[in-house]
Design a protein around this motif. Structure first.
Motif, PDB file in Angstrom:
ATOM      1  N   LEU A  35       1.062  -1.273  -0.038  1.00  0.00           N
ATOM      2  CA  LEU A  35      -0.099  -0.126  -0.094  1.00  0.00           C
ATOM      3  C   LEU A  35       1.017   1.145  -0.059  1.00  0.00           C
ATOM      4  O   LEU A  35       0.648   2.252  -0.795  1.00  0.00           O
ATOM      5  N   SER A  38       2.326   1.753  -3.342  1.00  0.00           N
ATOM      6  CA  SER A  38       1.516   2.230  -4.212  1.00  0.00           C
ATOM      7  C   SER A  38       0.953   3.695  -4.343  1.00  0.00           C
ATOM      8  O   SER A  38       0.989   4.403  -5.048  1.00  0.00           O
ATOM      9  N   THR A 421      -4.060   2.059  -5.762  1.00  0.00           N
ATOM     10  CA  THR A 421      -3.930   2.048  -4.391  1.00  0.00           C
ATOM     11  C   THR A 421      -5.008   1.691  -3.712  1.00  0.00           C
ATOM     12  O   THR A 421      -5.117   1.069  -2.774  1.00  0.00           O
ATOM     13  N   GLN A 424      -5.181  -1.962  -3.462  1.00  0.00           N
ATOM     14  CA  GLN A 424      -4.283  -2.477  -2.639  1.00  0.00           C
ATOM     15  C   GLN A 424      -4.885  -2.436  -1.108  1.00  0.00           C
ATOM     16  O   GLN A 424      -4.866  -3.356  -0.407  1.00  0.00           O
ATOM     17  N   ALA A 425      -5.617  -1.278  -0.937  1.00  0.00           N
ATOM     18  CA  ALA A 425      -6.169  -0.927   0.264  1.00  0.00           C
ATOM     19  C   ALA A 425      -7.364  -2.160   0.581  1.00  0.00           C
ATOM     20  O   ALA A 425      -7.590  -2.734   1.714  1.00  0.00           O
ATOM     21  N   LEU A 428      -5.774  -5.570   1.181  1.00  0.00           N
ATOM     22  CA  LEU A 428      -5.169  -5.367   2.766  1.00  0.00           C
ATOM     23  C   LEU A 428      -6.346  -5.648   3.672  1.00  0.00           C
ATOM     24  O   LEU A 428      -6.176  -6.706   4.628  1.00  0.00           O
TER      25      LEU A 428
END
Lengths: 465, 316
Positions: A35, A38, A421, A424-425, A428
Motif C-alpha cells: 500500500l 502504491s 492504491t 491495494q487497500a 489488505l
C-alpha cells in the motif's frame, strides 16, 4: 467414504498451523508495504524523507514479504498437507519441518531488514540479500524433508498430479536458489549475464516453484470437491512435464530489445508458445472447478482463470510487436500481480479454506469474514490488474511520443494509479479479515487439551468422495 | 511416472537444461567479452568508472533507483528510446563489462539514464543532480536523507559543497544544506554514465526491405527511404561505420582483443572477474602498451572528469 478429519490431519497440525500463521502475518505485512509503495507511485513525496521506506525499497520489501513470506509459507504448508494426506499417515520428520519453519521465517525477517537498511539486490523476485540465502536454503530443505518422506510413503504407487506438482516445488527450489546464489552473489557473472541469470531465476521461481505449489492445491481440491475424476487426466502428465521442461526457458522475454543476444528473446518466444500447451491441459483437467460450489472452489476457479489469462498475456508479450509497447510500463507490474496475487495466492487461499477445517476439525469461525474475504479479494485483484493495465496503456502511448515529458506521463496515469492504491487497500482489508478468521479458528483448537473431536463442519464444502 | 528415480532425474534434467541453455550459454557467449581497442584513439572502451562513481553505483542499487529508471537503450524499432535523446545508439553487452552490478532496470516510471552524463544538448551537471535529488518533484521522490542540514556559525564560512538553493527550498538563515558522501558518490556515478563509443556491434541491423527480398545482406544504405522500423537506425549506421575507419571489424583486424588485465577498475573489494587476457599470439604491441594506461586507478579520489579526455570519434 473417508472421514473428513483423519488422524493424518490432526497429528500433523503443529508444523502446518505454524507455517500458515507465519504466512498470514507476512501477507498482512506485505499488504501494508504494498500500500505504501502504491501511494508513493503516484505521490512520490509520501514518506520520502524516511530512508527505510523510500520507493525503491518499499516495492522490493513488499515483493519479498509476499513471495518468501506469504506464498512460500502457505505453499509449503499446503504441499506438506497434500503429500501427507496422500500418504495416509501423519507427517514424518515434523521436528525438521518445525525447525525449518522457524528458521525460514527468521531468514525472511533478516532479508527484509537487510533490504530496508541498504542491502537491496535490485533483482526482480530475488530481493533476498546474499547472506540470508544459506539459512533459507537449509530451512527450506528441512521443511521439504517431511514432504519428500510423505511422497515416498504414498499409498498408491502411481503418484497423482497433485503429487508431482508438490514434489517438484519442494525439490527444485533449493537448486534454483543455489544456482542464483552462485551466479549472482558469490561469483557474480560479468555484465549483462547477471541480468540474464536474474531473469532466469525469476522465471524459474515462478514456473518451477510458485506455480506448481498453486497447481498442486488445485489438482488436489478440485476432484475432491466436485467428486469426479478429472477429465482428460491422461494428459495431465504431459502438461506437467511441459511446464517443467519449457517453463524455465521463458525468462528472456523481459530482455527483448535490450543489450543481450537476440537468441535469448527468440528462445523465450518459442517456449512461451509451447507453454500454452501446459496451460491448455490445466484448463482441460480443471474445468470442473468453474461449475463447482463452495468457498474453496470459488477461490480456485478464480485462481485458475487468472493463471490462464496470465499465461496468455505472457505469451503475447513475448512477441516483439507487442513487447515494444508493453515493455517497461506498468503492464509488467499488472502481469506480475496477476500471476503472484491472482493465480498463486488465490489458489492458496482456496487451499487453506479447504484444508483448515480438516486440519483443525473445526468449521471456520465466521462465515461472514469468509465471504468478505472472497469478495474483497476478487474485487481487489480485478481493480488492481485493471487499473495498472489502464495506466500501462496511457503510459505506453505517452512513452512512444518523444515530446511527452515524464511529468506529463505521471499526470496522465495518476488517476489509474490511485485506483491501484484503492485496490491495494481493498486487498489488505480482505487479508486482515482472513487473518482474523484464521487465528480465531486455529485458537479454538489450541485451547483444547486433547485433540478436537470431529465436528461436522457446516461451513465445509461438498463431502469428499 | 512409477519410479521415484526417473521422476526426480527428470526434474533435475529439466532444470539443468534451462540452466545450461540460458545461463551457461549466455555466459559462454558474453562472459569473457573483452574491451574494444580503438586504434585511432589508442584507448580501450568501455572505460572503467572512477572510484567515487563506482561507489555511487552501490548507492544507486541500494536505494532501488532501478525500480523506476532503466539503463538500456533498446534497438531501433523499440519505442522512442533514441528519439528521446537517451543515447545515439543501442546499448550493447560490452557497455556493461566493467559494471559489478549492471542496472538494466525493468520499468520506466522515470527516464532512462544510460547516457545521462553525455546527454545532448546539455547534460545535467553535479549541482543540477544534487538539487534534483534534494528537491524531488511531482514525479520523483526527494532524497532528503542523503543531505545534512548544518548550522553555519556566525562569521563562519559556508561549506563549499553546500547546495545553492532558492525559493521555498532555501534553508533558514544560518543553515546550509550539504550533501553527504553517499549523495556525492551517487551523483558522481550519474554524471559518469556515458556510452560515448560506437562499437561495431552497436550498428543497428537494418532488415532487408520486403520488396527486395533477393538481398540477403543488410546494406548500410539509407538511400531507399526510411525503413518502416528504423529510420533512426538507418541514419545512425553511416556515422557508426565512420567511427572506426582504422579498424573495420573484418577477419584479420586485431581490433577487439586488447584486454587490460592488470587494471580492474571495479570498486574496491568487489571482485569482478578479470577480463580474459588477449590471445597469446596477439600481434598488437600498440594495444598492449596503451591499455594499462587507460583506466584510472580503482580508488583514486577521482576528479570525475578523468576518463573523458578522449571523446569518441563517433559521437557527432
Amino acid at each position: 467414504m473417508k472421514a473428513e478429519v483423519t488422524p493424518a490431519d490432526s497429528r500433523s497440525r503443529a508444523p502446518l498451523l505454524l507455517l500458515l500463521l507465519f504466512g498470514l502475518l507476512w501477507l498482512v505485512a506485505s499488504g501494508l508495504l504494498g500500500l505504501v509503495a502504491s501511494v508513493q507511485l503516484h505521490s512520490p513525496r509520501f514518506l520520502s524523507d524516511c530512508a527505510v521506506l523510500t520507493y525503491g525499497r518499499t516495492g522490493a520489501l513488499a515483493e519479498t514479504a509476499f513471495v518468501y513470506g506469504w506464498l512460500a509459507n502457505a505453499g509449503l504448508a499446503l504441499a506438506l498437507w497434500i503429500l501427507g494426506r496422500l500418504a495416509g499417515e501423519p507427517l514424518r520428520a515434523q521436528g525438521w519441518a518445525l525447525a525449518g519453519a522457524v528458521f525460514w521465517n527468521l531468514g525472511v525477517a533478516a532479508a527484509l531488514f537487510g533490504v530496508a537498511t541498504g542491502d537491496a539486490t535490485g533483482f526482480a523476485l530475488l530481493g533476498l540479500p546474499g547472506y540470508v540465502h544459506l539459512i533459507m536454503l537449509f530451512s527450506y530443505s528441512a521443511i521439504a524433508v517431511s514432504g519428500i518422506l510423505a511422497w515416498s510413503g504414498r499409498l498408491r504407487e502411481v503418484p497423482y498430479a497433485s503429487h508431482w506438482y508438490a514434489a517438484a516445488a519442494l525439490f527444485l527450489f533449493p537448486w534454483i536458489l543455489s544456482i542464483a546464489h552462485v551466479t549472482l552473489f558469490s561469483a557474480p557473472a560479468r555484465g549483462v549475464v547477471q541480468a540474464i541469470a536474474a531473469g532466469w531465476y525469476a522465471q524459474c521461481a515462478w514456473t518451477l516453484w510458485l506455480a506448481p505449489l498453486g497447481l498442486s492445491v488445485a489438482y488436489y481440491v478440485v476432484p475432491r470437491v466436485t467428486g469426479r475424476v478429472l477429465p482428460s487426466y491422461e494428459f495431465a502428465s504431459l502438461g506437467f512435464w511441459c511446464l517443467i521442461f519449457v517453463g524455465g526457458l521463458t525468462g528472456g522475454r523481459h530482455l527483448l530489445g535490450g543489450p543481450v543476444p537476440a537468441w535469448i528473446a527468440s528462445v523465450a518466444v518459442v517456449s512461451s508458445a509451447l507453454l500454452l500447451f501446459h496451460t491448455f491441459v490445466v484448463l482441460l483437467n480443471l474445468r470442473g472447478c468453474f461449475s463447482g460450489g463452495g468457498i474453496a472452489i470459488r477461490f480456485i476457479s478464480f485462481g485458475i482463470a487468472a493463471y490462464i489469462v496470465g499465461a496468455l498475456a505472457g505469451a503475447a508479450t513475448s512477441f516483439h510487436g507487442i513487447a515494444a509497447h508493453t515493455q517497461f510500463t506498468h503492464f509488467d507490474e499488472a502481469e506480475r500481480q496477476l500471476a503472484l496475487y491472482g493465480a498463486a495466492s488465490t489458489l492458496l487461499f482456496g487451499g487453506i479454506y479447504f484444508a483448515l477445517p480438516r486440519i483443525t476439525g473445526r468449521a471456520w469461525l465466521s462465515g461472514g469474514l469468509v465471504r468478505a474475504h472472497l469478495f474483497l479479494s476478487v474485487a481487489g485483484i480485478l481493480l488492481l490488474v485493471g487499473s495498472l493495465g489502464a495506466a500501462a496503456v496511457i503510459q505506453s502511448q505517452d512513452l512512444s511520443e518523444p515530446a511527452v515529458a515524464f511529468a506529463a506521463i505521471a499526470g496522465h496515469t495518476r488517476p489509474w494509479l490511485v485506483g491501484a492504491t484503492a485496490a491495494q487497500a481493498v486487498l489488505l482489508l480482505g487479508n486482515i479479515a482472513f487473518t482474523v478468521n484464521f487465528v480465531g479458528t486455529a485458537c479454538t483448537v489450541l485451547k483444547l487439551s486433547e485433540p478436537a473431536s470431529f465436528n461436522p463442519p457446516s461451513a465445509m464444502e461438498a463431502p469428499a468422495p | 511416472m512409477r519410479s521415484n528415480v526417473i521422476f526426480f532425474l527428470g526434474l533435475f534434467a529439466a532444470l539443468g537444461l534451462s540452466w545450461a541453455g540460458i545461463v551457461l550459454g549466455s555466459n559462454a557467449q558474453l562472459g569473457a567479452l573483452a574491451p574494444y581497442f580503438d586504434a585511432s584513439q589508442e584507448t580501450a572502451f568501455p572505460q572503467g568508472m572512477p572510484g567515487e562513481a563506482a561507489r555511487g553505483q552501490l548507492v544507486y542499487r541500494d536505494l532501488g533507483c532501478a525500480a523506476c529508471h532503466t539503463q538500456q537503450v533498446r534497438r531501433p524499432g523499440f519505442g522512442s528510446d533514441q528519439a528521446r535523446g537517451w543515447g545515439e545508439r543501442q546499448s550493447v553487452a560490452r557497455d556493461y563489462i566493467y559494471q559489478p552490478y549492471p542496472q538494466l532496470g525493468l520499468a520506466r516510471v522515470g527516464p532512462d539514464l544510460t547516457n545521462l552524463g553525455d546527454r545532448k544538448p546539455t547534460a545535467p551537471d553535479e549541482d543540477d543532480l544534487l538539487r534534483m535529488l534534494y528537491a524531488g518533484s511531482d514525479d520523483m521522490p526527494a532524497y532528503r536523507f542523503l543531505f545534512e542540514e548544518r548550522r553555519v556559525g556566525s562569521g563562519a564560512q559556508r561549506s563549499d559543497q553546500a547546495l545553492q538553493l532558492t525559493g521555498a527550498l532555501e534553508p533558514a538563515a544560518g543553515w546550509e544544506i550539504v550533501p553527504t558522501a553517499r549523495a556525492r558518490a551517487l551523483v558522481a556515478y550519474l554524471v559518469n554514465l556515458k556510452t560515448a563509443f560506437d562499437y561495431p556491434e552497436a550498428i543497428p541491423y537494418v532488415p532487408p526491405q520486403p520488396e527486395g527480398a533477393a538481398q540477403p545482406k543488410p546494406p548500410a544504405a539509407p538511400a531507399n527511404g526510411p525503413a518502416p522500423s528504423a529510420p533512426k537506425g538507418a541514419a545512425a549506421a553511416p556515422a557508426a561505420a565512420g567511427a572506426a575507419p582504422a579498424s573495420p571489424p573484418g577477419a584479420n583486424a586485431p581490433a577487439p582483443t586488447a584486454a587490460p588485465t592488470a587494471a580492474n577498475p571495479g570498486p574496491a573489494g568487489v571482485s569482478a572477474p578479470t577480463p580474459t587476457a588477449a590471445p597469446a599470439g596477439s600481434q598488437i604491441p600498440a594495444a598492449a602498451g596503451a591499455a594499462p594506461a587507460s583506466p584510472p586507478g580503482a580508488n583514486a579520489p577521482a576528479p570525475t572528469a578523468a576518463p573523458t579526455a578522449a571523446k569518441a570519434g563517433g559521437a557527432q
